[in-house]
Design an enzyme around this catalytic site. Structure first.
Site, PDB file in Angstrom:
ATOM      1  N   ARG A   1      -9.686 -16.576 -43.431  1.00 20.70           N
ATOM      2  CA  ARG A   1      -8.365 -15.933 -43.393  1.00 20.70           C
ATOM      3  C   ARG A   1      -7.742 -15.925 -44.785  1.00 20.70           C
ATOM      4  O   ARG A   1      -7.877 -16.882 -45.535  1.00 20.70           O
ATOM      5  CB  ARG A   1      -7.416 -16.684 -42.452  1.00 20.70           C
ATOM      6  CG  ARG A   1      -7.829 -16.652 -41.010  1.00 20.70           C
ATOM      7  CD  ARG A   1      -6.699 -17.194 -40.135  1.00 20.70           C
ATOM      8  NE  ARG A   1      -7.172 -17.467 -38.795  1.00 20.70           N
ATOM      9  CZ  ARG A   1      -7.171 -18.681 -38.234  1.00 20.70           C
ATOM     10  NH1 ARG A   1      -6.700 -19.722 -38.888  1.00 20.70           N
ATOM     11  NH2 ARG A   1      -7.616 -18.833 -37.015  1.00 20.70           N
TER      12      ARG A   1
ATOM     13  N   ASN B   1     -10.863 -27.973 -24.561  1.00 20.52           N
ATOM     14  CA  ASN B   1     -10.378 -27.039 -25.571  1.00 20.52           C
ATOM     15  C   ASN B   1     -11.135 -25.732 -25.345  1.00 20.52           C
ATOM     16  O   ASN B   1     -12.280 -25.589 -25.769  1.00 20.52           O
ATOM     17  CB  ASN B   1     -10.649 -27.628 -26.959  1.00 20.52           C
ATOM     18  CG  ASN B   1     -10.182 -26.713 -28.078  1.00 20.52           C
ATOM     19  OD1 ASN B   1      -9.761 -25.577 -27.833  1.00 20.52           O
ATOM     20  ND2 ASN B   1     -10.268 -27.199 -29.299  1.00 20.52           N
TER      21      ASN B   1
ATOM     22  N   ARG C   1      -5.896 -28.369 -24.525  1.00 23.53           N
ATOM     23  CA  ARG C   1      -5.277 -27.848 -25.729  1.00 23.53           C
ATOM     24  C   ARG C   1      -4.820 -26.427 -25.408  1.00 23.53           C
ATOM     25  O   ARG C   1      -5.631 -25.606 -24.975  1.00 23.53           O
ATOM     26  CB  ARG C   1      -6.292 -27.806 -26.868  1.00 23.53           C
ATOM     27  CG  ARG C   1      -5.749 -27.076 -28.057  1.00 23.53           C
ATOM     28  CD  ARG C   1      -6.799 -26.815 -29.080  1.00 23.53           C
ATOM     29  NE  ARG C   1      -6.202 -26.118 -30.204  1.00 23.53           N
ATOM     30  CZ  ARG C   1      -6.818 -25.184 -30.896  1.00 23.53           C
ATOM     31  NH1 ARG C   1      -8.054 -24.838 -30.602  1.00 23.53           N
ATOM     32  NH2 ARG C   1      -6.221 -24.591 -31.893  1.00 23.53           N
TER      33      ARG C   1
ATOM     34  N   HIS D   1      -1.740 -26.037 -35.412  1.00 22.93           N
ATOM     35  CA  HIS D   1      -2.302 -27.345 -35.786  1.00 22.93           C
ATOM     36  C   HIS D   1      -1.284 -28.466 -35.556  1.00 22.93           C
ATOM     37  O   HIS D   1      -1.391 -29.537 -36.150  1.00 22.93           O
ATOM     38  CB  HIS D   1      -2.697 -27.418 -37.283  1.00 22.93           C
ATOM     39  CG  HIS D   1      -3.906 -26.622 -37.650  1.00 22.93           C
ATOM     40  ND1 HIS D   1      -4.032 -26.043 -38.894  1.00 22.93           N
ATOM     41  CD2 HIS D   1      -5.034 -26.330 -36.982  1.00 22.93           C
ATOM     42  CE1 HIS D   1      -5.183 -25.413 -38.962  1.00 22.93           C
ATOM     43  NE2 HIS D   1      -5.825 -25.567 -37.808  1.00 22.93           N
TER      44      HIS D   1
ATOM     45  N   GLU E   1      -7.308 -34.711 -32.614  1.00 20.90           N
ATOM     46  CA  GLU E   1      -6.457 -33.961 -31.693  1.00 20.90           C
ATOM     47  C   GLU E   1      -6.783 -34.282 -30.238  1.00 20.90           C
ATOM     48  O   GLU E   1      -5.901 -34.382 -29.397  1.00 20.90           O
ATOM     49  CB  GLU E   1      -6.619 -32.456 -31.959  1.00 20.90           C
ATOM     50  CG  GLU E   1      -6.016 -32.036 -33.297  1.00 20.90           C
ATOM     51  CD  GLU E   1      -6.573 -30.750 -33.839  1.00 20.90           C
ATOM     52  OE1 GLU E   1      -7.645 -30.787 -34.477  1.00 20.90           O
ATOM     53  OE2 GLU E   1      -5.961 -29.699 -33.632  1.00 20.90           O
TER      54      GLU E   1
END
Ligand code: ADP
Length: 414
Positions: A250, A7, A99, A189, A396
């Protein structure tokens, strides 16, 4: 098959080494051999390497780029010092799974990396200018280190949401903006939402088409997905990961006119305002303290900090509103699933979000909710609740390793 999962971020690299194949996938017996990360690539990097069941190996060293970072990890894995018995040399790493953040409309599922796939990932750079270049660097670095022949797969954050219908992915903008620039909701996601939906169907022993759930990934980044008949039909992140829920730093949803307003009032460029919305807002912005939910809960509960409490309240209120709207979008669901660092670990946040959903048929079992912390998986609602609530740990990296193994075996059940 030993699969290295990478990743790659703009200045960091996370990895896991996972043993998996079709048999292990079928009986859920995949095995992680090692994991770790390198942070601050491009300067004095901090390296953490952990072989399963052993103590983390921490060090600092200058690491100039992604290629050196991948090399550092691979060299350690193949060395005697790592203590990973299954790996004696580079040849014992059979494939690499990556990823990849943005697959645009080019990728509706994971893909083995060919030159054409690599070009497709490059084409999506303008949609994810910070992320896709780092992912590409990781792919190129692995090719250089392992040789052209190494099998690599790309698993996209956006792919699971490519089943969104037009009515959910189009913004109400002039249609030519979608035609010309592909401005639409992509969602992110996806690997996490897909993984927990898959675990839900395994736990409940039901076919994919009977999965009608709302999944909440609450971590530093937060998103929610409406999954109907096994497919994602709506999700809260949009063209970029900025839209939707309140997140660590965010803002999530806001009136788009605010951008120009802040720009004029604060003398900032549009780009600077976007940075503010991405890095200075959310839990951090409201509280003025931190983006870390654990710290906020402590400040609210132990020091009665008003703004910490407000940040938590706004976070939970927004999540609850989205659950309500997705129940309407799906015409009802069977369950809500919490995942991600906050979703898996904070009984208090789950309680606060669910408190307002009693009319929708949600009722938590307080005791079970409190006990589901740190990796538990199962139901936290009362037996009679009309809408069930689950906690499922996301993974993940495991899904990336499994997709890589499935693609190698030409198993299309992805
Ligand atoms: P990322 O999105 O970076 O992968 P994670 O999924 O690890 O992040 O989630 C990080 C968030 O989870 C942080 O806000 C952290 O405070 C929160 N978190 C972790 N453990 C707990 C806990 N026990 N209680 C509340 N929040 C927690």
């Amino acid at each position: 098959m030993n699969i290295l999962v990478l990743n790659c971020g703009s200045s960091s690299l996370k990895f896991q080494l996972i043993v998996t194949d079709l048999e292990r996938i079928a009986d859920n017996s995949d095995k992680r051999l090692a994991h770790g990360q390198i942070e601050r690539i491009g300067g004095a990097a901090v390296i953490t390497l952990t072989a399963e069941g052993k103590k983390p190996n921490r060090s600092a060293a200058p690491i100039k780029d992604m290629r050196s970072a991948v090399e550092t990890i691979v060299r350690w894995i193949a060395s005697d010092a790592s203590g990973i018995d299954e790996i004696k040399s580079l040849a014992d790493i059979h494939a690499v799974g990556h990823r990849v953040v943005h697959g645009g409309e080019n990728f509706t599922e994971s893909a083995l990396i060919t030159d054409e796939v690599l070009r497709g990932i490059e084409d999506c750079i303008e949609l994810a200018p910070l992320h896709n270049p780092a992912n590409i660097k990781g792919i190129v670095a692995a090719r250089e280190i392992f040789g052209q022949g190494i099998t690599q797969a790309a698993v996209f954050d956006t792919a699971f949401h490519q089943t969104l219908p037009e009515r959910a992915y189009l913004y109400a903008l002039p249609y030519q903006l979608y035609r010309r620039h592909k401005i639409r909701r992509y969602g992110f996601h996806g690997t996490s939402h897909r993984y927990v939906a898959y675990r839900y169907r395994t736990i409940n022993n039901i076919p994919r088409e009977n999965v009608n759930v709302i999944t909440l990934h609450l971590g530093n980044g937060c998103s929610i997905a409406a999954i109907k008949g096994g497919n994602s039909i709506d999700t809260s992140m949009g063209l970029t990961p900025l839209e939707g829920l309140v997140m660590g730093t965010r803002s999530g949803d806001l009136d788009p006119a605010i951008v120009e307003f802040i720009s004029a009032k604060e003398g900032l460029t549009v780009q600077e305002v976007e940075t503010l919305l991405n890095t200075q807002s959310g839990l951090l912005g409201i509280s003025g303290l931190t983006n870390d939910m654990r710290e906020l809960l402590a400040e609210a509960n132990e020091n009665n900090d008003r703004r910490a409490r407000l940040a938590i309240e706004i976070f939970c209120y927004r999540a609850g509103k989205y659950i309500g709207s997705y129940l309407a979008a799906m015409n009802g669901a069977d369950a809500i699933i919490f995942t991600g660092g906050i979703g898996e670990n904070s009984a208090e946040i789950r309680r606060l979000i669910c408190e307002n959903l009693s009319w929708l048929g949600v009722e938590l079992d307080g005791q079970i909710n409190e006990s589901f912390i740190g990796g538990y998986e199962g139901v936290i609602s009362t037996e009679g609740a009309r809408l069930k609530v689950f906690v499922i740990s996301t993974n993940e990296e495991l899904l990336i390793a499994r997709d890589t193994a499935r693609l190698i075996n030409e198993d299309r059940s992805i």
